[in-house]
Design an enzyme around this catalytic site. Structure first.
Site, mmCIF file in Angstrom:
data_model
loop_
_atom_site.group_PDB
_atom_site.id
_atom_site.type_symbol
_atom_site.label_atom_id
_atom_site.label_comp_id
_atom_site.label_asym_id
_atom_site.label_seq_id
_atom_site.Cartn_x
_atom_site.Cartn_y
_atom_site.Cartn_z
ATOM 1 N N GLY A 1 -98.277 30.409 -91.016
ATOM 2 C CA GLY A 1 -97.105 29.607 -91.400
ATOM 3 C C GLY A 1 -97.375 28.634 -92.529
ATOM 4 N N GLY B 1 -92.294 28.156 -87.265
ATOM 5 C CA GLY B 1 -91.194 27.198 -87.324
ATOM 6 C C GLY B 1 -90.569 27.198 -88.701
ATOM 7 N N THR C 1 -84.205 32.197 -89.371
ATOM 8 C CA THR C 1 -84.931 30.928 -89.263
ATOM 9 C C THR C 1 -85.572 30.555 -90.595
ATOM 10 O OG1 THR C 1 -85.432 31.460 -86.959
ATOM 11 C CG2 THR C 1 -86.772 29.743 -87.974
ATOM 12 N N VAL C 2 -86.372 31.454 -91.150
ATOM 13 C CA VAL C 2 -87.135 31.116 -92.357
ATOM 14 C C VAL C 2 -86.234 31.084 -93.598
ATOM 15 C CG1 VAL C 2 -89.138 31.717 -93.770
ATOM 16 C CG2 VAL C 2 -89.192 32.166 -91.312
ATOM 17 N N GLU D 1 -91.195 36.108 -82.842
ATOM 18 C CA GLU D 1 -90.649 37.246 -83.583
ATOM 19 C C GLU D 1 -89.355 37.705 -82.909
ATOM 20 O OE1 GLU D 1 -92.187 38.467 -86.491
ATOM 21 O OE2 GLU D 1 -93.171 36.576 -86.098
ATOM 22 N N GLY E 1 -87.380 28.936 -82.610
ATOM 23 C CA GLY E 1 -87.510 29.772 -83.819
ATOM 24 C C GLY E 1 -88.941 30.177 -84.112
ATOM 25 N N LYS F 1 -95.738 39.663 -92.133
ATOM 26 C CA LYS F 1 -97.118 40.173 -91.977
ATOM 27 C C LYS F 1 -97.156 41.554 -91.366
ATOM 28 C CE LYS F 1 -95.657 37.775 -88.499
ATOM 29 N NZ LYS F 1 -95.019 36.471 -88.366
ATOM 30 N N LYS G 1 -102.155 39.539 -88.572
ATOM 31 C CA LYS G 1 -102.586 38.445 -89.455
ATOM 32 C C LYS G 1 -104.088 38.512 -89.699
ATOM 33 C CE LYS G 1 -98.829 35.381 -87.998
ATOM 34 N NZ LYS G 1 -98.396 34.463 -86.943
#
Ligand code: NAP
Ligand code: HSE
Length: 438
Positions: free
Chosen positions: A140, A308, A19-20, A196, A193, A111, A211
Site C-alpha cells: 500500500g 486502505g 476504494t482506491v 480484496e 476497504g 498485484k 506481493k
C-alpha cells in the site's frame, strides 16, 4: 489565480472508482496545487471510468468526468497516463493492454494481475514504448518498490521478511490483543476497504504470495510463479495458539519471507511466531512492514499502512507524478522488469527451509506419550528446545495440549516427524505447526 492554473497540463484518467480509485480522484481534485508543485505541471483528471453510472461514488467529480465508456478515455489524445484500478485478472488485463496499445502509460495497484501476467504486460509496454508503474501493488502506502528497485540498487539483497497483507494483520492483531472473533474482524476489515473483492485471496495467503513474487523479482531477479510459493493463510488459526504463543513471548503474524541460501532462493508465506518486542511483532492493524538486509546497507526496515483508501492512493498519485515528469519511463526502461533471460537465481526446495518450530499436539493423558513425540522428532534429527504441557482448555476429557518448541530444523524433517506422529494412537491430533521467525 493559482500558480498551477498557468501550468502545462497532463491529462489523467482513472479506470475503476472503488476504494482506491475514489481516493486517487480525491487527491487529484482536492490537492491539485500540491501535485502540480511536485510534477511541475497540472495533473488534469479528464475521465473516471466505471461500470455502473448510478452507483454512489465516494468523491464528487466535476461534470462530464464520470463515464461508463472506456473507449472515450482510450480515444482521448490529451490523456497520457491512466491509473488502472480494477482488481482481479479480467477485464483488468484486457483494459491494461488496450490502454498501452492506445499510447497511454499505466499506473496500477493490481498485484494479482502483475504476479500472474507480469511478463506479458511488461513486454507489451516495452514494445510499445510505454511504461507501467506499480508502487501501490505491494504494501500500500509504503514506498517499497522504489526502495528495493532503486534506493537499494547498490546492494545484493540477502533477505526480505515482511507483513504484506493489511487485512490479515488487522485480524491477527485484534485476535492477539482483544481475543476478537475471526469472522467479525474480517467483516470489519472489508467494511474499512482493506480486503480484496474476494477476501479469500487475503486470508488464504494468496495476496501476500503475489506481493512476495513481485518483491522477489525486484530484489533477487527471480521470475517467480506466485502459485509455487509455499503458502498458508490465517484462516483456520485458533485463539488458543495466540494465548500459548504469548505465554512463550511471541505474537502470531502472517509473514512473507525470502532468503538467499546455498540451495537457492527460499520463499515462504505462513503464520509465524515473532518475538514480542521485535519490530515486526509490533506492527498492528492494517499496517504492513518490510525488513530487508542488503550486503552494503545492512538491515533496513519500512513500515506504514498497507491497505486502505488514502495510503494506497498516496502511492498511486506518486506514480502518476513520476510518470508525468518522465521518471517512470527511465527506470522502467533500465530495469527491464520480467524480461526474458533475467532469472539470476533459482528457487530452493521448500523442504530445505530451516527454522525453529512451534508444534502443538493434542494428546491423551497417558504415560509415554511425550517419549513417543520426542522419539519421532529425535529420529528425524530434530532437537527439542522446550516442552509445555497445558492442562487448561480441555476440549475433550483426557486430552491435553502439549506445545513443543524445537531447535533449528528443516521443513522436510518436521514434515517427516509429524507424518509419523499422526499414526500414534495416543496422539489425538497434530494440531498446529508454526515457524518461529529468527
Ligand atoms: P474495489 O473497491 O472493488 O474497486 C474496484 C472498482 O473497479 C470498482 O469500482 C468496480 O466497479 C470497478 N470495475 C470493475 N470492472 C470494471 C470495468 N470493466 N470497467 C470499469 N470499472 C470496473 O477495489 P479496490 O479496493 O479499489 O482495489 C482496486 C485495486 O487496487 C485491486 O487490484 C486491489 O488489489 C488493489 N489494492 C487495493 C488496496 C486497498 O486497500 N483497497 C490496497 C492496495 C492495492 P463497481 O464500482 O461498479 O463495482
Ligand atoms: N487486500 C490487500 C490487503 C490490499 O489487505 O493488504 C492491499 O494490497
Amino acid at each position: 489565480m493559482s500558480e498551477s492554473s498557468q501550468m502545462e497540463k497532463t491529462g489523467v484518467g482513472i479506470v475503476g472508482m472503488g476504494t482506491v480509485g475514489a481516493g486517487v480522484a480525491r487527491l487529484l481534485l482536492d490537492h491539485g496545487d500540491r501535485t502540480a508543485r511536485h510534477a511541475g505541471r497540472k495533473l488534469w483528471l479528464t475521465h473516471a471510468v466505471v461500470r455502473d453510472l448510478k452507483k454512489p461514488r465516494d468523491v464528487d467529480l466535476p461534470e462530464g468526468v464520470l463515464t461508463d465508456d472506456l473507449q472515450r478515455l482510450v480515444d482521448d489524445p490529451s490523456v497520457s497516463v491512466v491509473a488502472q484500478l480494477v482488481g482481479g485478472i479480467e477485464p483488468a488485463r484486457s483494459i491494461m493492454l488496450q490502454l498501452l496499445e492506445s499510447g497511454k502509460d499505466v499506473v496500477t495497484a493490481n498485484k494479482a494481475l502483475l504476479a500472474q501476467h507480469g511478463p506479458e504486460l511488461f513486454d507489451q509496454a516495452r514494445e510499445l514504448g510505454r511504461s507501467i508503474a506499480f508502487e501501490a501493488s505491494v504494501a500500500g502506502g509504503i514506498p517499497i518498490i522504489a526502495n528495493i528497485s532503486q534506493c537499494l540498487s547498490a546492494n545484493q539483497v540477502q533477505s526480505l521478511q515482511g507483513i504484506l497483507n493489511g487485512t490479515c494483520n488487522f485480524i491477527v492483531s485484534k485476535m492477539d490483543a482483544e481475543g476478537a472473533d475471526y469472522q467479525a474482524t474480517l467483516a470489519e476489515a472489508q467494511e474499512l476497504g482493506y480486503a480484496e473483492a474476494d477476501p479469500t485471496m487475503d486470508v488464504d495467503g494468496t495476496d501476500a504470495a503475489q506481493k512476495l513474487a513481485i518483491l522477489a523479482h525486484l530484489a533477487f531477479g527471480a521470475r517467480v510463479d506466485w502459485s509455487k510459493i509455499p503458502r498458508r493463510g490465517i484462516d483456520g488459526l485458533q485463539s488458543v495458539d495466540f494465548k500459548y504463543a504469548k505465554q512463550l513471548g511471541y505474537r502470531i503474524k502472517l509473514i512473507a519471507m525470502a532468503r538467499l541460501t546455498e540451495a537457492g532462493l527460499s520463499l515462504d508465506v505462513s503464520p509465524m511466531l515473532v518475538k514480542i518486542g521485535q519490530p515486526l511483532a509490533e506492527v498492528r492493524d492494517n499496517y504492513n512492514a518490510v525488513g530487508a538486509v542488503g550486503d552494503a546497507v545492512g538491515p533496513v526496515f519500512f513500515q506504514g499502512q498497507g491497505a486502505g483508501q488514502m495510503p494506497t492512493a498516496s502511492a498511486v498519485v506518486a506514480d502518476l507524478i513520476d510518470t508525468a515528469v518522465g521518471r517512470t519511463a527511465i527506470t522502467f526502461e533500465t530495469l527491464e522488469l520480467w524480461a526474458e533471460g533475467h532469472d539470476r537465481v533459482g528457487l530452493a526446495d521448500a523442504g530445505s527451509l530451516i527454522s525453529r518450530y512451534y508444534l502443538r499436539f493434542n494428546v491423551q493423558d497417558v504415560p509415554n506419550v511425550l517419549a513417543q513425540i520426542a522419539g519421532a522428532l529425535g529420529k528425524n534429527g530434530i532437537s527439542i528446545a522446550s516442552v509445555y504441557q497445558h492442562d487448561v482448555d480441555l476440549s475433550q476429557e483426557g486430552i491435553v495440549p502439549v506445545v513443543i518448541v524445537t531447535k533449528r530444523s528443516s521443513q522436510s524433517s518436521v514434515d517427516a516427524a509429524l507424518a509419523e506422529l499422526k499414526t500414534v494412537s495416543a496422539i489425538d491430533s497434530v494440531a498446529e505447526q508454526f515457524k518461529i521467525l529468527d
